[in-house]
Each structure stands twice: as structure tokens, then as C-alpha cells.
Design a protein around this motif. Structure first.
Motif, PDB file in Angstrom:
ATOM      1  N   ARG A 110       0.841  -1.223   0.101  1.00 25.22           N
ATOM      2  CA  ARG A 110       0.090   0.168   0.125  1.00 25.22           C
ATOM      3  C   ARG A 110       0.880   1.210  -0.145  1.00 25.22           C
ATOM      4  O   ARG A 110       0.513   2.126  -0.688  1.00 25.22           O
ATOM      5  CB  ARG A 110      -0.958  -0.017   1.248  1.00 25.22           C
ATOM      6  CG  ARG A 110      -1.852   1.174   1.234  1.00 25.22           C
ATOM      7  CD  ARG A 110      -2.593   1.136   2.692  1.00 25.22           C
ATOM      8  NE  ARG A 110      -3.615   0.032   2.665  1.00 25.22           N
ATOM      9  CZ  ARG A 110      -3.970  -0.446   3.642  1.00 25.22           C
ATOM     10  NH1 ARG A 110      -3.669  -0.443   4.720  1.00 25.22           N
ATOM     11  NH2 ARG A 110      -4.983  -1.512   3.677  1.00 25.22           N
ATOM     12  N   GLN A 128       2.223   2.540  -3.389  1.00 23.26           N
ATOM     13  CA  GLN A 128       1.462   3.254  -4.494  1.00 23.26           C
ATOM     14  C   GLN A 128       1.822   4.657  -4.363  1.00 23.26           C
ATOM     15  O   GLN A 128       1.622   5.192  -5.478  1.00 23.26           O
ATOM     16  CB  GLN A 128      -0.107   3.060  -3.687  1.00 23.26           C
ATOM     17  CG  GLN A 128      -0.454   1.825  -3.914  1.00 23.26           C
ATOM     18  CD  GLN A 128      -1.883   1.546  -3.211  1.00 23.26           C
ATOM     19  OE1 GLN A 128      -2.440   2.718  -2.704  1.00 23.26           O
ATOM     20  NE2 GLN A 128      -2.509   0.546  -3.207  1.00 23.26           N
ATOM     21  N   LEU A 129       2.464   5.248  -3.470  1.00 24.94           N
ATOM     22  CA  LEU A 129       2.750   6.682  -3.298  1.00 24.94           C
ATOM     23  C   LEU A 129       3.950   6.864  -4.376  1.00 24.94           C
ATOM     24  O   LEU A 129       5.040   6.294  -3.829  1.00 24.94           O
ATOM     25  CB  LEU A 129       2.898   7.139  -2.033  1.00 24.94           C
ATOM     26  CG  LEU A 129       3.522   8.592  -1.801  1.00 24.94           C
ATOM     27  CD1 LEU A 129       2.343   9.612  -2.445  1.00 24.94           C
ATOM     28  CD2 LEU A 129       3.750   8.954  -0.462  1.00 24.94           C
ATOM     29  N   HIS A 184       5.260  13.792   1.831  1.00 18.71           N
ATOM     30  CA  HIS A 184       4.982  12.282   1.870  1.00 18.71           C
ATOM     31  C   HIS A 184       4.987  11.574   3.080  1.00 18.71           C
ATOM     32  O   HIS A 184       4.180  10.591   3.151  1.00 18.71           O
ATOM     33  CB  HIS A 184       6.331  11.638   1.028  1.00 18.71           C
ATOM     34  CG  HIS A 184       6.200  11.927  -0.264  1.00 18.71           C
ATOM     35  ND1 HIS A 184       7.465  11.392  -1.242  1.00 18.71           N
ATOM     36  CD2 HIS A 184       5.496  12.115  -1.108  1.00 18.71           C
ATOM     37  CE1 HIS A 184       7.275  11.823  -2.489  1.00 18.71           C
ATOM     38  NE2 HIS A 184       5.950  12.190  -2.562  1.00 18.71           N
ATOM     39  N   ILE A 242       1.278  12.050   4.272  1.00 11.69           N
ATOM     40  CA  ILE A 242       0.465  11.062   3.553  1.00 11.69           C
ATOM     41  C   ILE A 242       0.604   9.621   3.986  1.00 11.69           C
ATOM     42  O   ILE A 242      -0.411   9.077   4.120  1.00 11.69           O
ATOM     43  CB  ILE A 242       0.737  11.172   1.866  1.00 11.69           C
ATOM     44  CG1 ILE A 242       0.281  12.672   1.159  1.00 11.69           C
ATOM     45  CG2 ILE A 242       0.004  10.311   1.003  1.00 11.69           C
ATOM     46  CD1 ILE A 242       1.001  12.837   0.045  1.00 11.69           C
ATOM     47  N   LEU A 243       1.667   9.353   4.015  1.00  9.02           N
ATOM     48  CA  LEU A 243       2.088   7.944   4.540  1.00  9.02           C
ATOM     49  C   LEU A 243       1.380   7.752   5.957  1.00  9.02           C
ATOM     50  O   LEU A 243       0.787   6.665   6.158  1.00  9.02           O
ATOM     51  CB  LEU A 243       3.635   7.854   4.729  1.00  9.02           C
ATOM     52  CG  LEU A 243       4.208   7.547   3.451  1.00  9.02           C
ATOM     53  CD1 LEU A 243       5.845   7.481   3.604  1.00  9.02           C
ATOM     54  CD2 LEU A 243       3.792   6.446   2.664  1.00  9.02           C
ATOM     55  N   MET A 247      -2.471   7.211   5.286  1.00  5.09           N
ATOM     56  CA  MET A 247      -2.396   5.949   4.627  1.00  5.09           C
ATOM     57  C   MET A 247      -2.426   4.750   5.703  1.00  5.09           C
ATOM     58  O   MET A 247      -3.211   3.753   5.516  1.00  5.09           O
ATOM     59  CB  MET A 247      -1.559   5.803   3.590  1.00  5.09           C
ATOM     60  CG  MET A 247      -1.799   6.476   2.313  1.00  5.09           C
ATOM     61  SD  MET A 247      -0.330   6.625   1.046  1.00  5.09           S
ATOM     62  CE  MET A 247      -0.526   4.718   0.665  1.00  5.09           C
ATOM     63  N   ASP A 285      -6.051   3.548   0.732  1.00 10.38           N
ATOM     64  CA  ASP A 285      -4.989   3.458  -0.433  1.00 10.38           C
ATOM     65  C   ASP A 285      -4.585   4.830  -0.929  1.00 10.38           C
ATOM     66  O   ASP A 285      -5.317   5.889  -0.368  1.00 10.38           O
ATOM     67  CB  ASP A 285      -5.402   2.603  -1.572  1.00 10.38           C
ATOM     68  CG  ASP A 285      -5.491   1.193  -1.543  1.00 10.38           C
ATOM     69  OD1 ASP A 285      -4.851   0.753  -0.502  1.00 10.38           O
ATOM     70  OD2 ASP A 285      -6.235   0.419  -2.250  1.00 10.38           O
ATOM     71  N   TYR A 286      -3.561   5.019  -1.810  1.00 12.85           N
ATOM     72  CA  TYR A 286      -3.280   6.573  -2.049  1.00 12.85           C
ATOM     73  C   TYR A 286      -4.078   6.967  -3.019  1.00 12.85           C
ATOM     74  O   TYR A 286      -4.354   5.904  -4.071  1.00 12.85           O
ATOM     75  CB  TYR A 286      -1.917   6.342  -2.461  1.00 12.85           C
ATOM     76  CG  TYR A 286      -1.416   7.695  -3.192  1.00 12.85           C
ATOM     77  CD1 TYR A 286      -1.256   8.787  -2.345  1.00 12.85           C
ATOM     78  CD2 TYR A 286      -1.225   7.939  -4.433  1.00 12.85           C
ATOM     79  CE1 TYR A 286      -0.919   9.964  -2.945  1.00 12.85           C
ATOM     80  CE2 TYR A 286      -0.794   9.105  -4.922  1.00 12.85           C
ATOM     81  CZ  TYR A 286      -0.658   9.983  -4.401  1.00 12.85           C
ATOM     82  OH  TYR A 286      -0.353  11.273  -5.012  1.00 12.85           O
ATOM     83  N   GLN A 287      -4.708   8.110  -2.935  1.00 14.86           N
ATOM     84  CA  GLN A 287      -5.533   8.559  -3.902  1.00 14.86           C
ATOM     85  C   GLN A 287      -5.177  10.094  -4.574  1.00 14.86           C
ATOM     86  O   GLN A 287      -4.973  10.964  -3.501  1.00 14.86           O
ATOM     87  CB  GLN A 287      -7.051   8.813  -3.065  1.00 14.86           C
ATOM     88  CG  GLN A 287      -7.722   7.522  -2.702  1.00 14.86           C
ATOM     89  CD  GLN A 287      -9.007   7.869  -2.190  1.00 14.86           C
ATOM     90  OE1 GLN A 287      -9.228   8.978  -1.812  1.00 14.86           O
ATOM     91  NE2 GLN A 287      -9.683   6.745  -1.617  1.00 14.86           N
TER      92      GLN A 287
END
Length: 263
Positions: free
Chosen positions: A135, A138-139, A242, A245-246, A249, A255-257
Motif C-alpha cells: 500500500r 502506491q505513493l 510524503h 500522506i504515509l 494511509m 490506499d493512495y488517492q
């Protein structure tokens, strides 16, 4: 613990300071790593050791060759191409004993390269087997190395109240100096896990180089920062993004959107 120690450093005063610190409601605690996390982190530590040894050996070879007037550009690809040429050239005035030493150092360097490749293969395999690391990858800019290091080092991210706390734990937030009601910000603090912060910054550099190929909001924001502040500051700013965002997540198990481009 030092601010809570009342007198000279000894075992008794240290134990008393630890007990005093534990009673503070605002005290932060380090999450206990599981045996699986410690095992994964040991792979990263061993790989990091091999990487440092490889760099030291490369610098040693280049420095010794320079003493004989043989200049090799920086980088492993240049050394891999140029060193065999230096060993095969008969008219470069390189003594026989020096050729033997350089051949031995070259074999040792190739062995380090092979072992590093094996560690990278092992980490890629571990990243594919873990749904959490899959997962995270995905970034853009997050590969097997960063994903597995984050899972092994960070532990339970729910201990951080928000994404900014996690970025601050990584040392990716600016320093603050406040006095008289005025607050000034400076360079990033560089606190916390230096290894994980380095991986995030390197991943952000890779994502920044490919940002012009993407049309999501994060890529456009990164390119705008690069135009205003330069590539280095943009890479650090993107690494901080990042990290946030991590955190989202992992804590929300989503999941990364990609963020749409603002109108």
C-alpha cells in the motif's frame, strides 16, 4: 532524562530521574518494536553497512589511482568501466605490485556490489509479501527500501496525534523560534531517524524528477515549489508531504488517492 536529574550522574540519580520523567503527563514514549520489525530493521542495518563499505572502497581505489596520475570520475559505473582499462593498459607506468593490489580491491568491490544486489532483492521480496508495504508503494517516490524501512522503524503510527507530529518525529519540519509574540521559522530540525529521513528525501528527489509526467495536484505543487525555491528545498518539502500522506494511509488503512489539480 537529564532535565530531571538533580545532582551528579550515577545509577541512583539516573533511576530517580527516570521515575520522575515517567510521571509527567506530556512525556513521549518510544513504541516497542516487534521481533518481526527488529528482524526487518536488521536487514536494513546490514545493507547500510555494506553501502558505506562500498563507498569507502570506491573512494580508496580512486584516491590510489590518482596518485599514479590515473583519474577516474565519480560513480560506480565510471569505476566499473575505467578500472579494468587501467589494469589492462601496459603503457600507463603502473607497477606490477600496484596492479595486483588494484585487481584485489576491484574483486572486493564487485563482491560488495553482488551482496548489495542480494539485499535489495530480499527487500523487494519482503515488500511484495507485506500488504502494508504494498500500500505504501502506491505513493510515487516510495519504493521497497523506504516502505520496509518505515514499517520496521516507525512502529505504531497511531501514537502520533496527527501527521505533523510524524513529520516532526522524522525531522522534516522547520525549527521555530518565538519571542515577544513573534514566531520565526528556520531550517528543518533533522531530528529523529536520520536513515528514514534520508530515504524519504531521496525518494522525493526521484518523484520530483518525474513530476512533469504526472498531472495530479501533488506533482504540480512540487513543481511550483521547485520553480520558487529550487530543487533541494522542493525535495525536502515533498518528503515532508510524503511523510504526512504515509501517516494518513497507515492510520486510516486507505490506499493512495492522487489529489486533483486545483482549479
Amino acid at each position: 532524562m537529564v532535565p530531571y536529574r538533580k545532582s551528579d550522574k550515577n545509577d541512583r540519580n539516573d533511576a530517580e530521574a527516570i521515575c520522575e520523567a515517567l510521571t509527567r503527563p506530556s512525556m513521549r514514549f518510544v513504541a516497542v518494536k516487534s521481533p518481526e520489525q527488529q528482524a526487518l530493521l536488521s536487514v536494513h542495518r546490514a545493507r547500510s553497512l555494506l553501502s558505506r563499505q562500498r563507498i569507502d572502497l570506491m573512494n580508496q581505489i580512486r584516491g590510489l589511482l590518482a596518485e599514479f596520475g590515473l583519474i577516474v570520475p565519480q560513480g560506480p559505473s565510471a569505476l566499473r568501466r575505467r578500472l579494468p582499462e587501467c589494469l589492462e593498459e601496459a603503457d600507463n607506468a603502473l607497477p606490477d605490485i600496484a596492479r595486483e593490489i588494484f585487481a584485489e580491491l576491484y574483486d572486493r568491490w564487485l563482491d560488495l556490489e553482488r551482496r548489495l544486489t542480494e539485499y535489495d532483492r530480499r527487500l523487494r521480496l519482503l515488500a511484495r509479501q507485506n500488504p502494508i508495504t504494498r500500500r505504501l508503494m502506491q505513493l510515487p517516490g516510495i519504493g521497497p527500501l523506504t516502505a520496509t524501512a518505515l514499517v520496521a522503524s516507525a512502529g505504531d503510527l497511531s501514537l502520533f496525534r496527527n501527521a505533523r507530529q510524524f513529520a516532526a518525529w522524522l525531522g522534516l519540519v522547520p525549527r521555530h523560534y518565538a519571542s515577544g509574540g513573534k514566531c520565526r521559522t528556520g531550517r528543518i530540525t533533522k531530528r529523529g531517524d536520520a536513515y528514514l529521513r534520508t530515504l524519504l528525501v531521496h525518494g522525493a528527489r526521484a518523484a520530483l524528477r518525474r513530476a512533469h509526467r504526472r498531472e495530479d495536484g501533488l506533482a504540480q505543487w512540487a513543481l511550483a515549489v521547485k520553480d520558487r525555491r529550487g530543487p533541494n528545498k522542493a525535495a525536502v518539502a515533498l518528503a515532508a508531504k510524503h511523510a504526512r500522506i504515509l501517516w494518513a494511509m497507515l492510520t486510516r488503512e486507505v490506499d493512495y488517492q492522487p489529489r486533483p489539480v486545483s482549479a
